[in-house]
Design an enzyme around this catalytic site. Structure first.
Site, PDB file in Angstrom:
ATOM      1  N   ILE A  14       0.828  -1.204   0.000  1.00 21.64           N
ATOM      2  CA  ILE A  14       0.000   0.000   0.000  1.00 21.64           C
ATOM      3  C   ILE A  14       0.868   1.262   0.000  1.00 21.64           C
ATOM      4  O   ILE A  14       0.529   2.262  -0.642  1.00 21.64           O
ATOM      5  CB  ILE A  14      -0.997  -0.009   1.206  1.00 21.64           C
ATOM      6  CG1 ILE A  14      -2.080   1.060   1.027  1.00 21.64           C
ATOM      7  CG2 ILE A  14      -0.298   0.181   2.534  1.00 21.64           C
ATOM      8  CD1 ILE A  14      -3.185   0.649   0.113  1.00 21.64           C
ATOM      9  N   SER A  23      11.792   1.359   8.039  1.00 25.09           N
ATOM     10  CA  SER A  23      11.499  -0.012   7.613  1.00 25.09           C
ATOM     11  C   SER A  23      12.654  -0.891   8.021  1.00 25.09           C
ATOM     12  O   SER A  23      13.809  -0.523   7.864  1.00 25.09           O
ATOM     13  CB  SER A  23      11.296  -0.066   6.097  1.00 25.09           C
ATOM     14  OG  SER A  23      11.304  -1.410   5.664  1.00 25.09           O
ATOM     15  N   ARG A  24      12.322  -2.062   8.571  1.00 25.59           N
ATOM     16  CA  ARG A  24      13.395  -2.974   8.978  1.00 25.59           C
ATOM     17  C   ARG A  24      14.026  -3.686   7.790  1.00 25.59           C
ATOM     18  O   ARG A  24      15.137  -4.182   7.868  1.00 25.59           O
ATOM     19  CB  ARG A  24      12.847  -4.044   9.934  1.00 25.59           C
ATOM     20  CG  ARG A  24      12.639  -3.497  11.319  1.00 25.59           C
ATOM     21  CD  ARG A  24      12.387  -4.584  12.330  1.00 25.59           C
ATOM     22  NE  ARG A  24      11.739  -3.996  13.489  1.00 25.59           N
ATOM     23  CZ  ARG A  24      12.385  -3.318  14.447  1.00 25.59           C
ATOM     24  NH1 ARG A  24      13.693  -3.189  14.417  1.00 25.59           N
ATOM     25  NH2 ARG A  24      11.711  -2.792  15.441  1.00 25.59           N
ATOM     26  N   LYS A  73      -6.373   2.655   7.060  1.00 25.82           N
ATOM     27  CA  LYS A  73      -7.605   2.070   7.615  1.00 25.82           C
ATOM     28  C   LYS A  73      -7.383   0.593   7.900  1.00 25.82           C
ATOM     29  O   LYS A  73      -6.611  -0.020   7.176  1.00 25.82           O
ATOM     30  CB  LYS A  73      -8.767   2.255   6.644  1.00 25.82           C
ATOM     31  CG  LYS A  73      -8.660   1.409   5.351  1.00 25.82           C
ATOM     32  CD  LYS A  73      -9.763   0.403   5.209  1.00 25.82           C
ATOM     33  CE  LYS A  73      -9.324  -0.866   4.610  1.00 25.82           C
ATOM     34  NZ  LYS A  73     -10.215  -1.844   4.157  1.00 25.82           N
ATOM     35  N   ASP A  84     -13.163  -6.593   6.297  1.00 22.43           N
ATOM     36  CA  ASP A  84     -11.984  -5.853   5.819  1.00 22.43           C
ATOM     37  C   ASP A  84     -12.331  -5.073   4.552  1.00 22.43           C
ATOM     38  O   ASP A  84     -12.137  -3.858   4.506  1.00 22.43           O
ATOM     39  CB  ASP A  84     -10.795  -6.803   5.614  1.00 22.43           C
ATOM     40  CG  ASP A  84      -9.584  -6.080   5.081  1.00 22.43           C
ATOM     41  OD1 ASP A  84      -8.884  -5.429   5.872  1.00 22.43           O
ATOM     42  OD2 ASP A  84      -9.356  -6.127   3.852  1.00 22.43           O
TER      43      ASP A  84
END
Lengths: 315, 315
Positions: A21, A43-44, A97, A175
């Protein structure tokens, strides 16, 4: 609040979580909105060219002084802790969301933002589909008799291998269904509330694969929604509203609008550019936009719905 | 608003629904509170001496001009329609717990009251147990480490033959458990939110017979609750709060309080007199008191809780 909009050329923004996303929607929308400059990523597992990259939000907050706002694109399970940390650090926060795992943590974040001077934006991307705002305006002056929502898609096509959506908190067919509820709650002239709910739950799963819902409003509108994840063939994301002065139909998730069968011309802009335009307005005006009503209807359905066991689901 | 407190001797009140709770609690509490005068009853099946009796709320609203407020003692399924009608007629409204079938209808009533000049009071009777206000005050200045809630009672003793509590919307063990949550949300210095929930549901029922819940707050408190309807022998309604400066225990549903093992002397007044004193204050000041947080935690638990099938329940 670390942004003074009168002296800052752009609002420096950092993204937390670089999944599909973020790549498909957030990064292009930020690039297209002049108010924002993408300055950092947490971000890992991944980095981005030309952007400061950190392993964690904490590191970003400690080191990236030019980040005024963060967009949380991580799964909802960790959103509260990240949002609380960012608000405490004086950053504006955009939430994907649903805004949290529970209603209560979203309400707590809203209270936290209210005391902080920072903007909190709980986004519902479907509300930015091109047909939604014209639909809201058309309905504002009319009396709604019935609403029929059909939100029917093939879970094997849209969520292949996503085991988490069947787990508690994954919400199952809600969802996608929450997108329909986010449109419904935006376009209706009065607040709606659930009167009946049936949840069809596969014997081998925790979350529903289908739901039949009935709502009304204080004027007695007859509102029904069918959510189904077993749809093969044509996929349906439609909302049909019959009023005393004509019928409105939103199709394709809100991106097409017809009134009494006549297509209404709409802008071709996507949902996420609208989200970032709105976020810029919120930051500039020092306000928040946290509407929990779509998620509240989901919680109401889980609380008062009748569960019916249906055939096991396997991919 | 039909009451002008400066010229009215008492607030005229009508009761809607004459079940056990109305007879045992509301009528004696109204009789004991000088601000109120019981003037009307709406009940299809019963009458009361010395009070105007009507079959319906509509008839009461049409004919009893001296009724300024109504207390809705009916089951929650019909509460929204009654409350909306009473507010529209300019009456103050008191709601028994839970205030509605869904969170959304309670929110709609709250919005309706805000625009009407009438007072809406969503009561949580356990909050008026004698130990609750002293507990809240003691905790306000302290840092909470842990909370342990044990709410364990024998459903066969307390709800004999009440099939509706097992149906959707009946909430199962959350029917008593929401009393614990109404105390928790009142006494804690910060808002809490659910992080984990397990719901034990009898194979032959819709609603849980037991629940294990974990909450936290923005300072990281470790809060756990065990609700169980299978308790034989001693019945438990206790909340133990460990802080950095001592331990507080509420027992017997909040009617006993101890701090570091020492009993705190409390008033012997019951819960409902406190409810009506508060209602009189709300009417006089033209304000409402509608806190949905106890029911929001229940909805959160149903939405994100893991369901575990347990042995069938038969009476």
């Amino acid at each position: 609040m670390s942004t003074d909009p009168t002296t800052t050329i752009g609002i420096g923004i950092g993204i937390v979580g670089l999944g599909k996303i973020a790549r498909d929607e957030h990064i292009p929308a930020i690039a297209g909105e002049a108010a924002f400059q993408l300055r950092a990523l947490a971000s890992r597992s991944t980095t981005l060219p030309d952007v400061e990259c950190y392993e964690t939000l904490e590191a970003m907050l400690a080191e990236a002084a030019d980040v005024d706002a963060v967009a949380l694109c991580t799964p909802p399970q960790v959103r509260y802790a990240l949002a609380a940390r960012a608000l405490t650090a004086g950053k504006h926060v955009l939430l994907e969301k649903p805004p949290g795992m529970t209603l209560s943590e979203v309400v707590d974040l809203r209270d936290m933002a209210a005391g902080s001077g920072c903007s909190l934006f709980a986004t519902w991307h479907s509300r930015f589909a091109a047909g939604v705002e014209p639909a809201r305006q058309w309905l504002a002056e009319r009396r709604v008799r019935t609403v029929r929502i059909l939100w029917k898609e093939d879970v094997r096509v849209w969520h292949p291998g996503q085991e988490w959506i069947w787990e508690p908190g994954g919400l199952g067919v809600f969802d996608p269904g929450i997108n329909a509820l986010s449109i419904l709650t935006r376009i209706m002239p009065h607040a709606v509330f659930l009167t009946e709910a049936e949840l069809e739950v596969p014997e081998n799963r925790q979350a529903p694969i289908a739901a039949n819902l009935a709502f009304t409003d204080r004027r007695g509108a007859d509102i029904r929604a069918e959510f189904d994840w077993r749809q093969e063939g044509p996929q349906l994301w439609t909302i049909t509203v019959e009023t005393e002065e004509g019928t409105l139909e939103l199709a394709e998730g809100g991106s097409r609008l017809a009134i009494d069968g006549e297509a209404v011309p709409l802008s071709a802009a996507g949902e996420y550019p609208g989200i970032y335009r709105r976020f810029a307005d919120l930051v500039r005006s020092g306000t928040s936009d946290v509407d929990v009503s779509p998620q509240r209807h989901v919680a109401d359905a889980f609380m008062m719905g009748r569960r019916i066991a249906v055939a096991p689901f396997t991919e």
